[in-house]
Design an enzyme around this catalytic site. Structure first.
Site, PDB file in Angstrom:
ATOM      1  N   ARG A  39       0.833  -1.208   0.163  1.00  4.65           N
ATOM      2  CA  ARG A  39       0.093  -0.181  -0.023  1.00  4.65           C
ATOM      3  C   ARG A  39       0.792   1.289   0.096  1.00  4.65           C
ATOM      4  O   ARG A  39       1.993   1.180   0.647  1.00  4.65           O
ATOM      5  CB  ARG A  39      -1.046   0.017   1.279  1.00  4.65           C
ATOM      6  CG  ARG A  39      -2.075  -0.901   1.178  1.00  4.65           C
ATOM      7  CD  ARG A  39      -3.243  -0.521   0.034  1.00  4.65           C
ATOM      8  NE  ARG A  39      -4.528  -1.510   0.098  1.00  4.65           N
ATOM      9  CZ  ARG A  39      -4.225  -2.412  -0.746  1.00  4.65           C
ATOM     10  NH1 ARG A  39      -3.423  -2.967  -1.380  1.00  4.65           N
ATOM     11  NH2 ARG A  39      -5.529  -3.080  -0.605  1.00  4.65           N
TER      12      ARG A  39
ATOM     13  N   GLU B 187      -3.650   7.686  -3.399  1.00  9.08           N
ATOM     14  CA  GLU B 187      -4.152   7.387  -4.519  1.00  9.08           C
ATOM     15  C   GLU B 187      -5.711   7.895  -4.607  1.00  9.08           C
ATOM     16  O   GLU B 187      -6.304   7.742  -3.546  1.00  9.08           O
ATOM     17  CB  GLU B 187      -4.295   5.673  -4.597  1.00  9.08           C
ATOM     18  CG  GLU B 187      -2.982   5.144  -4.810  1.00  9.08           C
ATOM     19  CD  GLU B 187      -2.689   3.636  -4.897  1.00  9.08           C
ATOM     20  OE1 GLU B 187      -3.911   3.072  -5.181  1.00  9.08           O
ATOM     21  OE2 GLU B 187      -1.870   3.085  -4.842  1.00  9.08           O
TER      22      GLU B 187
ATOM     23  N   HIS C  92      -1.168   0.814  -9.191  1.00  5.66           N
ATOM     24  CA  HIS C  92      -1.503  -0.226  -8.525  1.00  5.66           C
ATOM     25  C   HIS C  92      -2.231  -1.327  -9.132  1.00  5.66           C
ATOM     26  O   HIS C  92      -3.298  -1.850  -8.766  1.00  5.66           O
ATOM     27  CB  HIS C  92      -2.841   0.278  -7.549  1.00  5.66           C
ATOM     28  CG  HIS C  92      -3.105  -0.270  -6.341  1.00  5.66           C
ATOM     29  ND1 HIS C  92      -3.673   0.355  -5.143  1.00  5.66           N
ATOM     30  CD2 HIS C  92      -2.948  -1.636  -6.306  1.00  5.66           C
ATOM     31  CE1 HIS C  92      -3.901  -0.711  -4.298  1.00  5.66           C
ATOM     32  NE2 HIS C  92      -3.500  -1.887  -4.846  1.00  5.66           N
TER      33      HIS C  92
END
Ligand code: NAD
Ligand code: DEZ
Length: 377
Positions: free
Chosen positions: A207, A241, A258
């Protein structure tokens, strides 16, 4: 039975159309009002399943996320509301592991180094870390494993500081956690980032918030100012994001939106795992199988035409199935024009190594065992 399914969950109709009425939604746009009608909700990581979203979800009995990560789900809230929850652990672990190794061979080619001379530190050795460990071990690459949770009961792990100080490659595969004994938020930060070796390869496919992106940019500036070797950087995930730190992009060797877990198999396994959980929840028989739905790959078979596998052949075979430079080019050329979410929603087909069957000239070839790293032989 009203089933709300994120538009980016593949094969939703194939698996769920005969279980209930399907409503598709854009992951960031689902509203509390819509949720008044939902019996079952299937999301991906960009839908925050929290009190705000569920304030009117009086019919809801099941929530599933077709992802490994659960940081977008308020699991305590679901438990308190008596709503069954499931995620898709391991569904795209192979996909991420293959993204990392494909990227490493791009870096090895670009910077003219031999991966066999490098030590790779895997930070977070769960489903993805283990898949990566298995493949890298089969490739004969030296490893350091960092996982303080597993270290409590198992041997063979090193501290994060040791990993940062000694590894030539550091790749992050922890969940995003802010609490507990080993929170991973900003695990790599201003205080420890200078421990990284001079010519380190740094990879984040966990992440974005596991690495302090501003501290990373500052370290890149510092090394540049001191005329030190810069960090070789592979970033698939970004803080904040879908709005990554734009100044960081130019310093990446591979930048992507991602998508490390976005092999067709990886995404589809997530759908299948949710289907199996929904069937269990509704006491229905499991009658659908993913293998019956996957399309034939564009390249199904390859004959290896030399007696000894060398690293060039290996790199060519790996990049024949998936080359992250494709996604890097899409990211650099379309991020500003189309946006981060568009890049993910419109991700081009990508298969896993197991989709390619390798035919050999002779069975007495020594060296690398393609089967062990995940090809069909
Ligand atoms: N980029 C992508 O497309 C993509 C795809 C899948 C998963 N992910 C992310 O990767 C994460 C890991 O996936 P997984 O399937 O391996 O999960 P997992 O839960 O199987 O493994 C995570 C491992 O990290 C360890 N860990 C936890 N905190 C740690 C810390 N502070 N330091 C070191 N290790 C720590 C845990 O003990 C566990 O072994 C997911 O939670 C998700 O956020 C990203
Ligand atoms: O947690 C996961 O499985 C991965 O990060 C996956 O790539 C999330 O994909 P998304 O739900 O954002 O489409």
């Amino acid at each position: 039975m009203n089933i709300f399914i994120d538009e980016n969950i593949p094969y939703a109709d194939d698996f769920f159309s005969d279980i209930g009425e399907i409503t598709r939604f854009a992951g960031r746009e689902l509203t509390a009002e819509q949720m008044t009608h939902a019996d079952i909700l299937l999301v991906r990581s960009i839908t925050k399943v929290n009190q705000t979203l569920l304030s009117q979800a009086d019919k809801l009995s099941f929530v599933g996320t077709a992802t490994i990560g659960e940081d977008h789900i308020d699991k305590t809230l679901l438990a308190n509301k008596g709503v069954t929850f499931t995620s898709a652990p391991g569904c795209n672990a192979v996909s991420v592991a293959e993204y990392v190794i494909s990227s490493l061979y791009v870096l090895a080619e670009k910077y003219h180094f031999d991966l066999l001379t490098k030590t790779v530190a895997i930070v977070g050795v769960g489903n993805i870390g283990k898949a990566l460990q298995k493949k890298l071990t089969a490739l004969g690459i030296n490893l350091l494993l960092c996982d303080p949770v597993r270290e409590q009961t198992e041997d063979g792990f090193v501290s994060l500081d040791y990993a940062l100080t000694h590894a030539d490659v550091v790749t992050f595969h922890t969940p995003l956690t802010a609490n507990g004994d080993h929170p991973s938020f900003h695990l790599l930060n201003e205080a420890n980032i200078q421990l990284l070796k001079q010519d380190v390869c740094l990879i984040n496919a966990s992440r974005g918030e596991v690495i302090d992106n501003q501290a990373l940019l500052n370290e890149i500036y510092r090394r540049d100012k001191n005329q030190e070797l810069t960090i070789k950087l592979v970033l698939d995930v970004w803080e904040n994001e879908p709005n990554p730190l734009l100044e960081l992009i130019e310093y990446t060797d591979i930048a992507s939106a991602h998508i490390a877990g976005y092999s067709l198999e990886g995404k589809a396994r997530g759908t299948e795992m949710l289907y199996q959980a929904v069937c269990q929840h509704l006491n229905l028989p499991v009658v659908k199988k993913l293998d019956e739905l996957l399309p034939i790959p564009s390249v199904t078979q390859l004959t290896l035409n030399n007696q000894e596998q060398d690293v060039n052949q290996l790199k060519q075979v790996i990049h024949l199935v998936y080359d992250p430079r494709r996604d890097d080019a899409l990211f650099r050329n379309l991020l500003a024009v189309k946006g981060f979410d568009w890049l993910r929603k419109n991700y081009p087909m990508r298969r896993e190594w197991s989709s390619l069957k390798l035919e050999r000239i002779s069975n007495n070839q020594k060296g690398l065992n393609y089967l062990q790293i995940g090809f069909d032989v």
